[in-house]
Design a protein around this motif. Structure first.
Motif, mmCIF file in Angstrom:
data_model
loop_
_atom_site.group_PDB
_atom_site.id
_atom_site.type_symbol
_atom_site.label_atom_id
_atom_site.label_comp_id
_atom_site.label_asym_id
_atom_site.label_seq_id
_atom_site.Cartn_x
_atom_site.Cartn_y
_atom_site.Cartn_z
ATOM 1 N N ASN A 186 15.015 10.535 73.534
ATOM 2 C CA ASN A 186 15.364 11.919 73.244
ATOM 3 C C ASN A 186 14.903 12.850 74.360
ATOM 4 O O ASN A 186 15.501 13.911 74.589
ATOM 5 N N LEU A 187 13.820 12.488 75.026
ATOM 6 C CA LEU A 187 13.365 13.183 76.224
ATOM 7 C C LEU A 187 13.352 12.174 77.361
ATOM 8 O O LEU A 187 12.872 11.056 77.195
ATOM 9 N N ASN A 231 1.331 12.094 70.498
ATOM 10 C CA ASN A 231 2.039 10.881 70.067
ATOM 11 C C ASN A 231 3.489 11.188 69.700
ATOM 12 O O ASN A 231 4.390 10.380 69.963
ATOM 13 N N GLN A 232 3.734 12.361 69.079
ATOM 14 C CA GLN A 232 5.104 12.744 68.747
ATOM 15 C C GLN A 232 5.936 12.890 70.023
ATOM 16 O O GLN A 232 7.082 12.423 70.104
ATOM 17 N N LEU A 233 5.365 13.526 71.035
ATOM 18 C CA LEU A 233 6.095 13.728 72.287
ATOM 19 C C LEU A 233 6.318 12.402 73.008
ATOM 20 O O LEU A 233 7.390 12.170 73.584
ATOM 21 N N LEU A 234 5.325 11.533 72.962
ATOM 22 C CA LEU A 234 5.490 10.213 73.574
ATOM 23 C C LEU A 234 6.604 9.433 72.881
ATOM 24 O O LEU A 234 7.375 8.723 73.532
ATOM 25 N N GLU A 235 6.706 9.581 71.566
ATOM 26 C CA GLU A 235 7.761 8.878 70.832
ATOM 27 C C GLU A 235 9.138 9.422 71.215
ATOM 28 O O GLU A 235 10.110 8.662 71.307
ATOM 29 N N GLN A 275 13.913 16.065 66.042
ATOM 30 C CA GLN A 275 13.342 14.725 65.978
ATOM 31 C C GLN A 275 11.843 14.751 65.689
ATOM 32 O O GLN A 275 11.205 13.710 65.630
ATOM 33 N N ILE A 276 11.261 15.960 65.524
ATOM 34 C CA ILE A 276 9.814 16.095 65.363
ATOM 35 C C ILE A 276 9.469 16.281 63.896
ATOM 36 O O ILE A 276 10.107 17.053 63.175
ATOM 37 N N THR A 277 8.450 15.566 63.446
ATOM 38 C CA THR A 277 7.964 15.691 62.073
ATOM 39 C C THR A 277 6.826 16.714 62.037
ATOM 40 O O THR A 277 5.883 16.605 62.829
ATOM 41 N N PRO A 278 6.891 17.729 61.164
ATOM 42 C CA PRO A 278 5.814 18.712 61.100
ATOM 43 C C PRO A 278 4.471 18.047 60.826
ATOM 44 O O PRO A 278 4.374 17.078 60.072
ATOM 45 N N LEU A 279 3.413 18.607 61.422
ATOM 46 C CA LEU A 279 2.070 18.052 61.278
ATOM 47 C C LEU A 279 1.173 19.058 60.570
ATOM 48 O O LEU A 279 1.284 20.264 60.778
ATOM 49 N N GLU A 280 0.275 18.568 59.737
ATOM 50 C CA GLU A 280 -0.717 19.421 59.122
ATOM 51 C C GLU A 280 -1.869 19.625 60.103
ATOM 52 O O GLU A 280 -2.085 18.827 61.005
ATOM 53 N N VAL A 296 2.348 11.914 82.275
ATOM 54 C CA VAL A 296 3.616 11.893 81.540
ATOM 55 C C VAL A 296 4.352 13.220 81.667
ATOM 56 O O VAL A 296 5.582 13.256 81.739
ATOM 57 N N VAL A 297 3.615 14.337 81.662
ATOM 58 C CA VAL A 297 4.234 15.650 81.831
ATOM 59 C C VAL A 297 3.542 16.390 82.962
ATOM 60 O O VAL A 297 2.423 16.049 83.364
ATOM 61 N N GLU A 298 4.217 17.415 83.477
ATOM 62 C CA GLU A 298 3.623 18.261 84.510
ATOM 63 C C GLU A 298 4.078 19.685 84.300
ATOM 64 O O GLU A 298 5.176 19.936 83.781
ATOM 65 N N SER A 299 3.236 20.628 84.690
ATOM 66 C CA SER A 299 3.567 22.040 84.599
ATOM 67 C C SER A 299 4.123 22.504 85.936
ATOM 68 O O SER A 299 3.574 22.187 86.987
#
Length: 253
Positions: free
Chosen positions: A32-33, A22-26, A6-11, A68-71
């Motif tokens: 999806n997550l 932003n990709q992970l938030l989407e 579901q992830i679009t490659p980034l330059e 939003v995330v934690e380690s």
């Protein structure tokens, strides 16, 4: 992993970390997550997005600050529970930095919480009114107990937020209620503040009992105006106390 599809490659770019975030938030927004899911490793994310591991690490650090995330042990990152209180922590930090945000918070609560009362007044049932009246009575008995009153106050406002039956507005209202709590703790310990709040709670309930939307909205607005004043005064006192402590501190040489 399936999520990587579901992830679009980034330059590579200066804002690459922001774009990774932003990709992970989407992915989270799209479902999806979900809360509690483990994220792909930094290496997997870096390959999928065609960025370096430091870029991924910076993005994850930003999402961690946002709550939003934690380690966890083992070095893997997980999506948090996404609870409102956790996600609001950065806003509470901003609130503590800028007194002008008190007025912005007040305006927001007026729009949402007064709006909920206006919608809910014609719908309130007798059982809910009975519970609210019990809380009003209990509140009068807690005016010398700031901690107890704050616990009751949360339940009182949360009960009113539910009456309209709008879960979206209820979540927003609850979120706004949580902001500035540090200063409302100070305000609740100011003589007379809880007596006034108890009386305002009673006025709200009696207005709801008439099922008159505008009367109930006016009673809630008066209560929120009072909260705004006492919260601002508390912030002023906290700021003054911090200034006095700095001035009394011995100079460093």
């Amino acid at each position: 992993m399936q999520e990587l599809g579901q992830i679009t490659p980034l330059e590579r770019a200066p804002a690459a970390a922001e774009r990774v975030a932003n990709q992970l938030l989407e992915l989270i927004r799209s479902g999806n997550l979900k809360a509690g899911d483990v994220l792909p490793s930094e290496n997997d994310l870096a390959r999928a997005l065609q960025v370096s591991r430091p870029v991924v690490r910076e993005a994850l650090r930003g999402l961690s600050i946002m709550g939003v995330v934690e380690s966890r042990q083992g070095g893997r990152c997980y999506v948090t529970s996404l609870e409102v209180s956790r996600l609001l922590a950065p806003l509470q930090f901003v609130m503590a930095l800028d007194e002008s945000n008190v007025n912005a918070l007040y305006q927001s609560r007026l729009i949402i919480e007064v709006g909920l009362v206006r919608l809910g007044a014609p719908l309130v049932d007798d059982a809910t009114l009975d519970r609210l009246r019990e809380m009003v009575t209990a509140g009068y008995g807690l005016t010398k107990d700031p901690v107890g009153f704050r616990v009751l106050d949360l339940e009182f406002h949360a009960s009113i937020m539910k009456i309209a039956g709008n879960p979206f507005m209820e979540v927003v209202a609850r979120s706004l209620y949580e902001l500035g709590m540090e200063y409302r703790r100070v305000a609740s310990e100011t003589p007379g503040v809880l007596d006034r709040s108890a009386a305002e709670h009673e006025a709200i309930v009696e207005a709801l009992a008439t099922r008159d939307a505008e009367a109930a909205a006016a009673a809630m607005q008066a209560h929120l105006s009072s909260i705004n004043r006492t919260t601002y005064d508390a912030m002023q006192r906290v700021g003054a106390e911090k200034t006095r402590k700095r001035e009394k501190a011995p100079a460093a040489f």
